[in-house]
Design a protein around this motif. Sequence first.
Motif, PDB file in Angstrom:
ATOM      1  N   SER A   1       7.393  -6.239   4.687  1.00  0.00           N
ATOM      2  CA  SER A   1       6.532  -5.099   4.405  1.00  0.00           C
ATOM      3  C   SER A   1       5.116  -5.586   4.060  1.00  0.00           C
ATOM      4  CB  SER A   1       7.133  -4.290   3.260  1.00  0.00           C
ATOM      5  OG  SER A   1       6.140  -3.544   2.624  1.00  0.00           O
TER       6      SER A   1
ATOM      7  N   GLU B   1       3.257  -6.460   7.169  1.00  0.00           N
ATOM      8  CA  GLU B   1       2.814  -5.278   7.913  1.00  0.00           C
ATOM      9  C   GLU B   1       1.531  -4.682   7.291  1.00  0.00           C
ATOM     10  OE1 GLU B   1       3.845  -4.452  10.760  1.00  0.00           O
ATOM     11  OE2 GLU B   1       2.600  -2.637  10.962  1.00  0.00           O
TER      12      GLU B   1
ATOM     13  N   TYR C   1      -1.277  -6.998   8.143  1.00  0.00           N
ATOM     14  CA  TYR C   1      -1.622  -6.905   9.558  1.00  0.00           C
ATOM     15  C   TYR C   1      -2.487  -5.673   9.827  1.00  0.00           C
ATOM     16  CZ  TYR C   1      -1.064  -5.984  14.535  1.00  0.00           C
ATOM     17  OH  TYR C   1      -1.305  -5.681  15.860  1.00  0.00           O
ATOM     18  N   GLN C   2      -2.105  -4.565   9.229  1.00  0.00           N
ATOM     19  CA  GLN C   2      -2.865  -3.333   9.460  1.00  0.00           C
ATOM     20  C   GLN C   2      -4.304  -3.464   8.928  1.00  0.00           C
ATOM     21  OE1 GLN C   2      -2.011  -0.932  11.385  1.00  0.00           O
ATOM     22  NE2 GLN C   2       0.088  -1.653  11.700  1.00  0.00           N
TER      23      GLN C   2
END
Lengths: 242, 242, 242, 242, 242, 242
Positions: free
Chosen positions: A153, A156, A159-160
Amino acid sequence: MKIMIINPNTTASMTEKMAQAARKVAAPGTELIATQPADGPVSIESHFDEAISAIGVLDTIREHQADAYVIACFGDPGLLAARELTAAPVLGIAEAAFHVASMISTRFSVVTTLARTGIIAEHLLDQYGFASHCRKVRATDLPVLALEEDNDSAYEHLYQECLLAQKEDQIGAIVLGCGGMADMAERLTEALGMPVIDGVTAAVKFAEALVGLNCYTSRFGDLAPPPAKPFIGRFEYLSTRA
Amino acid sequence: MKIMIINPNTTASMTEKMAQAARKVAAPGTELIATQPADGPVSIESHFDEAISAIGVLDTIREHQADAYVIACFGDPGLLAARELTAAPVLGIAEAAFHVASMISTRFSVVTTLARTGIIAEHLLDQYGFASHCRKVRATDLPVLALEEDNDSAYEHLYQECLLAQKEDQIGAIVLGCGGMADMAERLTEALGMPVIDGVTAAVKFAEALVGLNCYTSRFGDLAPPPAKPFIGRFEYLSTRA
Amino acid sequence: MKIMIINPNTTASMTEKMAQAARKVAAPGTELIATQPADGPVSIESHFDEAISAIGVLDTIREHQADAYVIACFGDPGLLAARELTAAPVLGIAEAAFHVASMISTRFSVVTTLARTGIIAEHLLDQYGFASHCRKVRATDLPVLALEEDNDSAYEHLYQECLLAQKEDQIGAIVLGCGGMADMAERLTEALGMPVIDGVTAAVKFAEALVGLNCYTSRFGDLAPPPAKPFIGRFEYLSTRA
Amino acid sequence: MKIMIINPNTTASMTEKMAQAARKVAAPGTELIATQPADGPVSIESHFDEAISAIGVLDTIREHQADAYVIACFGDPGLLAARELTAAPVLGIAEAAFHVASMISTRFSVVTTLARTGIIAEHLLDQYGFASHCRKVRATDLPVLALEEDNDSAYEHLYQECLLAQKEDQIGAIVLGCGGMADMAERLTEALGMPVIDGVTAAVKFAEALVGLNCYTSRFGDLAPPPAKPFIGRFEYLSTRA
Amino acid sequence: MKIMIINPNTTASMTEKMAQAARKVAAPGTELIATQPADGPVSIESHFDEAISAIGVLDTIREHQADAYVIACFGDPGLLAARELTAAPVLGIAEAAFHVASMISTRFSVVTTLARTGIIAEHLLDQYGFASHCRKVRATDLPVLALEEDNDSAYEHLYQECLLAQKEDQIGAIVLGCGGMADMAERLTEALGMPVIDGVTAAVKFAEALVGLNCYTSRFGDLAPPPAKPFIGRFEYLSTRA
Amino acid sequence: MKIMIINPNTTASMTEKMAQAARKVAAPGTELIATQPADGPVSIESHFDEAISAIGVLDTIREHQADAYVIACFGDPGLLAARELTAAPVLGIAEAAFHVASMISTRFSVVTTLARTGIIAEHLLDQYGFASHCRKVRATDLPVLALEEDNDSAYEHLYQECLLAQKEDQIGAIVLGCGGMADMAERLTEALGMPVIDGVTAAVKFAEALVGLNCYTSRFGDLAPPPAKPFIGRFEYLSTRA
């Protein structure tokens, strides 16, 4: 050549993660030792955490001989004090990451954990001279230990935010703003198609470089060993004599 | 790992001197190649010399594959253009020396050749972010080739100016402002008792570090390969197609 | 008074367009000559293109006597080297446009062609001292030669970006970031109701001003003629003797 | 083209001296009018003198139509307010001199009258962006009116300070820090062998340039005409209605 | 201790509002006197208004003895000139508010009236040293006198802009950009849950602090009393003799 | 109102000296408490001493309630961390002295103890925004405790360096660079005829001012209380729970 990575917080799993990342890039002749203080906060997310963690960093350097030291927290706690304590090169991971970023891009952004630590990065950018090379300090609002607990998580989220930086910031590279992200730089570099820089590995390679140059921390002027003097109370063990 | 040192001027003896200094510090696995362009000035002592020498640097990079390149003139001629031409790391020696100096001292001075080249160093300090780390850019009024011709006398001039810097500038380190001084850094470091930094060796070790990090020059944004286009006349050989 | 406009790229139609814009504003006694090098890129859209184009600029100045020179590419390629070559004033068009903008507004934005060239404008703003006067460097993503090929569509793109700058940037003026936009400044100024500045015409008028002041490029210090020396190979023609 | 030179102090002989210097460089079609306010200090040597003199400058602009205005005191009193009052270009002489100096040299020094006015020059250098182009602001300790009364002795003082600047400051040009020195720039330029810049003549030529470009002071944003409103008491005559 | 608050505009109701805010925070021993000039603009919304209002400020200081003065307009008109006129401390309200903000937060934003006055705040931030502490200067597009006429609606506008600043600017405090907002700081502080700083009260408390320190405006160097000299015309009353 | 002065070193005589100086300027209603940590160095003369002393400062604030705190060492150790710990205003003495100096002069110099601590002052000047207000940081080469041991000789050294600053630096005020000089500011001010500023008294008066304004350290954003978390080992007592 013996390089000591000092994780300024007391979370051993983070130390191990950073050591693994470092081992992947260390030169054949480099002996890597990674440690964390016995005393201090489990993570560093404030000026207060930083101030306390500096003691652990400085104790570690006093107690352990090495050819170079890496301070593996993005606030570079205790960096200048550490340089007074030893002629061996000492590198902070924020410092190292900024240096690398400026060598392979003209402008970069930082992606860090909590928004409140952004100001620490800004102060370091100013002090080190990279303020105009950094377009933006971005936060993911991830607590540091979330990087340990739910790695997927956390990746992620990271990354965003990196994607946003890539799209909006007119940059050529991204600097990761926490030592606990050391295991994600490679994956992010591939996913984004642009360099994403982790300071732990950067600092280890720069430490190797400085040792290879026979370059030592200046003993002349303001980084000379601290003047000898008594310390009292809990810190009496730090007393020195001229 | 193959690192190419490009001496932007055409004086082979200076190339050789820099290569020797570099070999002393290169890691076991590093193959060092040193070269200079077939076309250009015998020394670089003006904005004009720099502009011309950039062509030789860029031609050399286009013609020779390497894992990293070092541009071995203190004005870092053609540095950003070179980074557009290759994903391999490219380091200038002024840049590398400033980075090293900021890692082992809080303030440094530069000691260079002709006073007129001081402005080039000042512009680079500004662009790279080290303007406030540098106390003073000092000149010896030695022409670059005097470093080749009468090494002893050149050393003495350099030493005297370094002594002044050490006494007057409140610094912790000195950066040598010419690649042709690469053979003097070690001796000066010992004589002064403070770090005297040569950019050629610094750049080679940083090149090793970047290659060891699998870190490449950003291909995203403003350092991406130059847009394909025709060149005409003498430069037709540079034409590219999309 | 003879002023030479040097288009650093090799596209003659762009030279002509700039010459036309310049003729509209030149004083009665001014003889304008516009030219472009026989050697170099057809457009300048990268650090690499700039480095190569500088040679053409310097060759042109060496070969042609004039009372002042204008380097008509927004990166001001070869500007300081050119100033070493001649006592006649030499003006870059980015430089000239920034100076004008700062005389008629407190804050301005730049609207340029490709995003990648924005960094060149940023470096010049820093070097010339206008970094805090410029709110934003905006790109239209138009290749330089699109300004030649489809002028109407290019104008529309430019106009839309200028509108955004006017609405969002809290500015009083806009600087056009490419010599190839010289024919659009007047129309944009009217359409927007605020000054839109073209550097070519600005540089020509400042050149007239400096010549009228009997003001010459300093021959004292770092802009003095380059030290005499041999050049070899392709650049042997540049050799000078003391 | 009608250019009005406004001497912000009330000493007519200084106005006349500046007008003479300006006439030597004005273009054939330029009509030069030089004036000074009826109200204000006889010289400007403090923040206080400057504040008062700004009123005279602004009154003069309100009362006299011209194609461009020059504010001929080195503190550029009232410059931004003046720009709000008229679309005609308005140039300060400090501003103009700094711009010229940055076009013909990379670094310059200022030589001014009383040491206390140096801070005014420093503030302007900061605001205009030339802080890093100026090596030093030097004072001669000459009161402004000494330039009127004993011109020979004043010249000698000025010359000696310029000599020091030339020897010590690593500069390529000198900016004279008072409009009352307008008659000495040419002589000093010859005596020193380097450009010595007077702001009055510089501002007149830049005014011609801006008018020739059809370039006007931005009416958009913060330099738009001041909001209409009542003024009371002595300043009732300044009242405007929407 | 007698502190004089000088409202540089001529609107007595605004003077009274600021005096009320100041009385709430003044120390027991402080005598507060608030006044406005008899001559000048009813509000200050441009460089022009500022220049005129400075005269009223300076006249007031010349005519009234006090232990400290507060210039209560956010552009700090006439501040340095005022300091030349008196050894008593003189504080501007923009200055005071910036100082407070930097003592209780690391970054702040300014919320002001008309967008056009933002540039005045930016210039002061630069001159005082707080440029990097201020994230953004935000405008509400409220004319200054709207703060007098429709206080509720003005508050609502201000509140909405402050909310935006709090959400978007990564700040710890807000500085109100107009003396006429002095009555709203407390309410906004509560509504937002973060410090909202009014410069009038800040300046009064700092004035008390400086007087309490026996600290006076430097009479040495550039803030020494202005050199004695004649003034003529309307300003003859300002003439001084050595 | 209760203000606590924290002397970060452990030398009680210095605490007492600073308290005496503070009592002379404190307002009638102010209760001053001065203390020093039980743990730490006897003086602060290096980055290392500073890092250790920060712990004592933070412990003191955690253990003692006050309406405001003063950190009475010129390096302002632990300042930002302290602000996270309490809503009460916290002022450093370097910070306070710089603020005062900028309110009564346009340029100042710092006169401090050992040359090596000058870099600490430079870093603070940069961070706080006063870098361009400070002409020079001067050292007397007095160890901190020399100020305790041989006060007369220390005064003489200090006076001589202040004289040099006054003659050479073009300044209007001097900032004393050590809390241990608190007893000398008044005498130096008289001897020099220009303001000599001690940070201890300055900080106390600013603390009174902030408390009087009901102004608290921002709890919003990066100075909010540190995130709750475990500390281990010697620092377990710092653990907090959400």
